[in-house]
Scaffold this active site. Sequence first.
Site, PDB file in Angstrom:
ATOM      1  N   GLU A   1       0.585  -1.336   0.138  1.00 23.26           N
ATOM      2  CA  GLU A   1      -0.140   0.025   0.091  1.00 23.26           C
ATOM      3  C   GLU A   1       0.915   1.112  -0.111  1.00 23.26           C
ATOM      4  O   GLU A   1       2.065   1.174   0.659  1.00 23.26           O
ATOM      5  CB  GLU A   1      -1.066  -0.125   1.347  1.00 23.26           C
TER       6      GLU A   1
ATOM      7  N   HIS B   1      -5.383   0.239  -1.984  1.00 27.03           N
ATOM      8  CA  HIS B   1      -6.024  -0.891  -1.488  1.00 27.03           C
ATOM      9  C   HIS B   1      -5.639  -1.904  -2.430  1.00 27.03           C
ATOM     10  O   HIS B   1      -5.856  -1.600  -3.794  1.00 27.03           O
ATOM     11  CB  HIS B   1      -7.330  -0.888  -1.209  1.00 27.03           C
TER      12      HIS B   1
ATOM     13  N   ASP C   1      -9.694   2.846   8.498  1.00 31.57           N
ATOM     14  CA  ASP C   1      -9.461   3.877   7.492  1.00 31.57           C
ATOM     15  C   ASP C   1     -10.557   5.194   8.101  1.00 31.57           C
ATOM     16  O   ASP C   1     -10.254   6.257   7.994  1.00 31.57           O
ATOM     17  CB  ASP C   1     -10.067   3.474   6.015  1.00 31.57           C
TER      18      ASP C   1
HETATM   19 ZN   LIG Z   1      -7.489   1.462   3.765  1.00 38.21          ZN
END
Ligand SMILES: [Zn+2]
Length: 155
Positions: free
Chosen positions: A33, A97, A108
Amino acid sequence: MWQMPSQKIYVLFQASVLETFDVYRQNSRTATEAGGVLLGHVRGEHLEVIQATPPLAGDVRHRMQYERNDPAHQTIADLMWRQSDGETRYLGEWHTHPEDRPSPSRVDMNGWTHRALARQDGRATLAVIVGRVGLYVSLVDGAGETALFLECQSS
Ligand SMILES: [Zn+2]
């Protein structure tokens, strides 16, 4: 440009921002990520995103985790704010993602809510998740209320 039908809030992403998103899209099986802050202009209710900071050395990057820990994101935001006489400011957060059509995790949502609460201008956090195919874009206020702009397909 995307529009939220109920309140007619427009979010404009400059091409360079979308290019940054594309660079870090998790298209390979091992890609981790990535993320950063979103900087730009406030035009009344509307937002114009002109820069997305790339992931930096101090950030935490795993296959399914990103933490924006490097203080240089904030340094860049402060610098652009000063150089623009306050025109260019912090708008929110982006991260990737490893899923085609991304949706926010509980972590998040909590993070975006905390960012909104921490803002001195009282504005909601512009929250973007870059998926392998789609983009998730929302505004999250300090109460955790979400205005969803879109889930779109990239071309
Ligand atoms: Zn996330």
